[in-house]
Design a protein around this motif. Structure first.
Motif, PDB file in Angstrom:
ATOM      1  N   GLN A  31      45.179   4.003  24.243  1.00 29.56           N
ATOM      2  CA  GLN A  31      45.614   4.693  25.451  1.00 29.56           C
ATOM      3  C   GLN A  31      46.799   5.612  25.174  1.00 29.56           C
ATOM      4  N   ILE A  32      47.719   5.185  24.312  1.00 24.77           N
ATOM      5  CA  ILE A  32      48.835   6.047  23.913  1.00 24.77           C
ATOM      6  C   ILE A  32      48.299   7.250  23.141  1.00 24.77           C
ATOM      7  N   LEU A  33      47.386   6.998  22.203  1.00 23.18           N
ATOM      8  CA  LEU A  33      46.780   8.086  21.441  1.00 23.18           C
ATOM      9  C   LEU A  33      46.067   9.060  22.367  1.00 23.18           C
ATOM     10  N   PHE A  34      45.307   8.539  23.327  1.00 25.76           N
ATOM     11  CA  PHE A  34      44.564   9.385  24.269  1.00 25.76           C
ATOM     12  C   PHE A  34      45.531  10.277  25.059  1.00 25.76           C
ATOM     13  N   GLY A  35      46.617   9.711  25.539  1.00 27.08           N
ATOM     14  CA  GLY A  35      47.614  10.505  26.267  1.00 27.08           C
ATOM     15  C   GLY A  35      48.222  11.592  25.392  1.00 27.08           C
ATOM     16  N   PHE A  36      48.541  11.242  24.159  1.00 27.81           N
ATOM     17  CA  PHE A  36      49.082  12.222  23.218  1.00 27.81           C
ATOM     18  C   PHE A  36      48.092  13.355  22.984  1.00 27.81           C
ATOM     19  N   LEU A  37      46.835  12.993  22.763  1.00 25.83           N
ATOM     20  CA  LEU A  37      45.815  14.014  22.506  1.00 25.83           C
ATOM     21  C   LEU A  37      45.614  14.924  23.710  1.00 25.83           C
ATOM     22  N   LEU A  38      45.674  14.364  24.899  1.00 20.12           N
ATOM     23  CA  LEU A  38      45.532  15.189  26.104  1.00 20.12           C
ATOM     24  C   LEU A  38      46.690  16.173  26.238  1.00 20.12           C
ATOM     25  N   SER A  39      47.890  15.729  25.906  1.00 20.22           N
ATOM     26  CA  SER A  39      49.067  16.589  26.068  1.00 20.22           C
ATOM     27  C   SER A  39      49.074  17.769  25.103  1.00 20.22           C
TER      28      SER A  39
END
Length: 158
Positions: A31-39
């Motif tokens: 979930q942290i990775l997903f948020g980073f990738l979205l940003s």
């Protein structure tokens, strides 16, 4: 209490709890990775990246999204099915979901490393770094446990 003494229902309950505990670790990371990738897509630098980086980014975001779906599915299944006495289904499908989720997480991690290496090092060195990342993730998460399991089975067989 030995495994033979443990009741079937207790074993299933323990297996469900262990599965959900293990997934908490993976869920937080993905979930942290997903948020980073979205940003990343909303940065000024992203507008000037190559098509290769953009396609790699999209593929990586999709792998992370699929990983989130599979890694959170066992918790949803537990919530929907646990009062119906279907722990066996939760454990069986949850294990499969966890493995598929981890496979997609390994691809998302590889894509993230590949994308970062491409921005820093360029195309060909980034491919080497990406392949190395894939070997590390797939090796530690899948190949080595499989080899260890096969060795243990050979030791136990007459």
């Amino acid at each position: 209490m030995s495994e033979a003494e443990e009741s079937h229902q207790r074993r299933l309950a323990r297996n469900v709890n262990e599965l959900l505990q293990e997934l908490r670790v993976a869920q937080a990371g993905v979930q942290i990775l997903f948020g980073f990738l979205l940003s990343i897509a909303f940065t000024d630098k992203y507008a000037s990246t190559s098509d290769y980086v953009r396609v790699t980014h999209l593929a990586t975001v999709l792998c992370a999204a699929i990983a989130v779906a599979f890694l959170t599915a066992p918790a949803a299944w537990h919530r929907v099915l646990f009062r119906q006495g279907r722990r066996e289904d939760i454990v069986r499908y949850g294990n499969t979901f966890a493995l598929v989720g981890m496979a997609f997480l390994s691809l998302a991690m590889t894509g993230t490393v590949l994308m970062l290496a491409e921005v820093i090092l360029g195309l060909w060195p980034s491919i080497v770094v990406g392949v190395a990342a894939f070997v590390v993730f797939s090796g530690l998460w899948f190949a080595l446990p499989s080899l260890s399991s096969e060795r243990a089975q050979h030791r136990e067989s007459p």
